[in-house]
Scaffold this motif. Structure first.
Motif, short mmCIF file in Angstrom:
data_model
loop_
_atom_site.label_atom_id
_atom_site.label_comp_id
_atom_site.label_asym_id
_atom_site.label_seq_id
_atom_site.Cartn_x
_atom_site.Cartn_y
_atom_site.Cartn_z
N ARG A 289 0.88 -1.30 0.16
CA ARG A 289 -0.11 0.10 -0.02
C ARG A 289 1.13 1.31 0.12
O ARG A 289 2.02 1.32 0.56
CB ARG A 289 -0.85 -0.06 1.16
CG ARG A 289 -1.99 -0.95 1.18
CD ARG A 289 -2.87 -0.92 2.50
NE ARG A 289 -3.64 0.17 2.62
CZ ARG A 289 -4.77 0.70 2.05
NH1 ARG A 289 -5.32 -0.35 1.34
NH2 ARG A 289 -5.31 1.64 2.19
N TYR A 290 0.58 2.25 -0.96
CA TYR A 290 1.16 3.31 -0.74
C TYR A 290 1.20 4.17 0.30
O TYR A 290 0.41 4.35 1.17
CB TYR A 290 0.75 4.44 -2.07
CG TYR A 290 0.95 3.87 -3.30
CD1 TYR A 290 2.28 3.95 -3.85
CD2 TYR A 290 -0.01 3.47 -4.23
CE1 TYR A 290 2.62 3.49 -5.29
CE2 TYR A 290 0.12 3.10 -5.63
CZ TYR A 290 1.50 3.19 -6.09
OH TYR A 290 1.78 2.83 -7.43
N ILE A 291 2.47 4.76 0.60
CA ILE A 291 2.58 6.01 1.62
C ILE A 291 3.67 6.61 1.24
O ILE A 291 4.89 6.29 1.23
CB ILE A 291 2.63 5.30 3.11
CG1 ILE A 291 2.72 6.49 4.04
CG2 ILE A 291 3.82 4.28 3.31
CD1 ILE A 291 2.71 6.07 5.35
N MET A 292 3.81 7.87 0.65
CA MET A 292 4.87 8.67 0.06
C MET A 292 4.48 10.15 0.14
O MET A 292 3.26 10.70 0.66
CB MET A 292 4.57 8.17 -1.58
CG MET A 292 3.13 8.38 -2.31
SD MET A 292 3.18 7.65 -4.06
CE MET A 292 4.07 9.07 -4.91
N VAL A 293 5.41 10.91 -0.23
CA VAL A 293 5.31 12.15 -0.14
C VAL A 293 5.62 12.83 -1.70
O VAL A 293 6.39 12.18 -2.54
CB VAL A 293 6.34 12.88 0.59
CG1 VAL A 293 6.13 12.69 2.04
CG2 VAL A 293 7.82 12.57 0.31
N ILE A 294 4.87 13.60 -2.08
CA ILE A 294 5.17 14.48 -3.38
C ILE A 294 5.19 15.87 -3.14
O ILE A 294 4.89 16.53 -2.37
CB ILE A 294 3.80 14.11 -4.34
CG1 ILE A 294 2.51 14.74 -3.62
CG2 ILE A 294 3.67 12.54 -4.62
CD1 ILE A 294 1.29 14.55 -4.67
N LYS A 295 5.85 16.60 -4.01
CA LYS A 295 5.98 18.04 -3.96
C LYS A 295 4.96 18.58 -5.09
O LYS A 295 4.79 18.18 -6.24
CB LYS A 295 7.15 18.60 -4.44
CG LYS A 295 7.53 19.95 -4.55
CD LYS A 295 8.81 20.43 -4.81
CE LYS A 295 10.02 20.16 -3.71
NZ LYS A 295 11.42 20.84 -4.06
N CYS A 318 -1.64 3.22 -11.18
CA CYS A 318 -1.33 1.86 -10.89
C CYS A 318 -1.43 1.46 -9.41
O CYS A 318 -1.17 2.16 -8.83
CB CYS A 318 -0.52 1.21 -11.57
SG CYS A 318 1.30 1.72 -11.12
N SER A 319 -1.35 0.25 -9.09
CA SER A 319 -1.37 -0.17 -7.44
C SER A 319 0.26 -0.27 -7.21
O SER A 319 0.80 -0.25 -7.87
CB SER A 319 -2.29 -1.58 -7.19
OG SER A 319 -1.35 -2.46 -7.86
N ALA A 320 0.31 -0.12 -5.82
CA ALA A 320 1.48 -0.17 -5.27
C ALA A 320 2.36 -1.50 -5.76
O ALA A 320 3.52 -1.71 -6.12
CB ALA A 320 1.75 0.01 -3.83
N ASP A 321 1.44 -2.72 -5.77
CA ASP A 321 2.12 -4.01 -6.07
C ASP A 321 2.65 -3.78 -7.67
O ASP A 321 3.57 -4.58 -7.85
CB ASP A 321 1.00 -5.11 -5.94
CG ASP A 321 0.76 -5.53 -4.54
OD1 ASP A 321 1.80 -5.79 -3.99
OD2 ASP A 321 -0.32 -5.38 -4.00
#
Length: 396
Positions: A289-295, A318-321
């Protein structure tokens, strides 16, 4: 009851008991300040009389519900109105101890994931006695997928949409009501084999009972957020912004390995499979599952935004997988996938809160909902904003 009346009668009233009440005042209820949907309210004074009914007269009417379907919860988020809900239990977590900020007191909490015929799931947080008593009973019965009916729940926007019990909330397991029988029939015939999705993936936070709030309300520039370090100091505040994703770092930790049932983080189990602390069991499979940062950048500046799974899937496409699979097979294709997501305009619903890291307070901006820019709607919004502006004497 107020003051002397409250002091006098508070010890007399007990949950589930029946009373004769007299010498109170009756008036039309001001529903703006009430959670009970009745037309009248009664006020007791210190000369009122309260007498417990015993014997045959102590008939307690059955609980009346006004159920809201899970996929319709959006219009109740952060509203005054409490909701009743019925669903099939999908998962029950262990009891956690949460420390209350107001008085530093620890209170028990347990999360229950339920689903209904809308094919959506939602997390219900049980607090205090409901978490420890009936919550434990639910955990012991979770394998039988019991039906639960809950009354008087608050709808919040944590992780998109969430439900929480209050001191007045009630929970019935496998109640003998028509709605429960109908839900059981659906679940046994087709529901248990149906793919369920969290209602948070289809609901934008910041909705009101008056209707769905668009991404054009509460619109601000990024500078409004970044130039005011006090925003979100007491409690999270919400805004809508329009911006371009200007950077997604390819070397960041972009996902975590999660339980396929409750989506909580799992660890590799001894031998094989994965251990979920929340579900208290091993599973041979897990998901990313995604957990990320974007600018994100707009005309006034830029800011780093935290993004979770449902919104990140829409941004990346798309999915994290699937993205992990691309990365393991072709690093250039992985880099290109991230590049394709950059410099694309988005509308974001964000929360702004204060967090503490290494004894330093920082502003945390989290994406709660995302949508592509509808240019027709955006043009209409801009025209409406222009019509609100009044020409100054110097410009006339």
């Amino acid at each position: 009851m107020f003051n002397a009346a409250a002091t006098k009668f508070f010890p007399k009233f007990e949950l589930g008991k029946v009373y004769y009440i007299s010498k109170g005042t009756l008036k039309v209820a001001n529903k703006q300040f009430k959670t009970v949907q009745n037309d009248y309210e009664m006020t007791l004074n210190e000369y009122s009389e309260v007498e417990e009914v015993t014997g045959e007269g102590a008939f307690v009417p059955e609980t009346k519900f006004n159920f809201v379907q899970i996929d319709q919860l959006g219009s109740y988020i952060n509203g005054r109105e409490l909701v009743d809900i019925i669903g099939v239990v999908q998962n029950v977590s262990t009891t956690l101890s949460i420390r209350r900020k107001s008085n530093n007191e620890s209170i028990p909490k347990r999360d229950v994931i339920i689903a209904d015929e809308s094919k959506k799931t939602v997390t219900v947080s049980l607090w205090s006695d409901l978490a420890t008593n009936i919550g434990q009973e639910l955990m012991e019965k979770v394998d039988t997928a019991p039906i639960v009916a809950l009354k008087c729940l608050k709808v919040g926007d944590f992780q998109g949409v969430s439900l929480s019990t209050l001191s007045k909330s009630t929970l019935l397991i496998n109640p003998d009501i028509p709605e429960a029988k109908k839900l059981r029939s659906w679940y046994d015939s087709e529901g248990k084999g149906t793919s369920m999705a969290s209602v948070a993936s289809s609901i934008s936070p910041g909705l009101s009972k008056a209707g769905v709030r668009s991404f054009h309300s509460d619109r601000v520039f990024l500078s409004h957020i970044t130039e005011d370090p006090s925003l979100g100091q007491d409690k999270p505040v919400f805004f809508n912004i329009k911006g371009y994703i200007s950077l997604i770092k390819p070397d960041q930790a972009m996902w975590y390995r999660a339980c396929k049932i409750c989506s909580k983080k799992v660890t590799e189990a001894v031998g094989s499979g994965y251990w979920c602390e929340a579900c208290q069991k091993n599973d041979e499979e897990s998901s990313l599952r995604y957990i990320m940062v974007i600018k994100v950048t707009d005309a006034t500046g830029e800011a780093w935004l935290s993004v979770f799974n449902e919104q990140a899937e829409k941004i990346i496409g798309c999915s994290a997988d699937e993205l992990n699979q691309i990365k393991s097979e072709d690093e250039k294709a992985f880099q290109m996938k991230l590049k394709e997501a950059m410099w694309v305009p988005h509308l974001f619903r964000v929360s702004v809160a204060q967090t503490e890291y290494m004894s330093e307070k920082r502003q945390r901006i989290t994406v709660r909902a995302q949508a592509p820019v509808d240019w027709a709607a955006e043009s209409k919004y801009l025209l409406e904003e222009m019509s609100k502006m009044k020409l100054s004497p110097s410009s006339s």
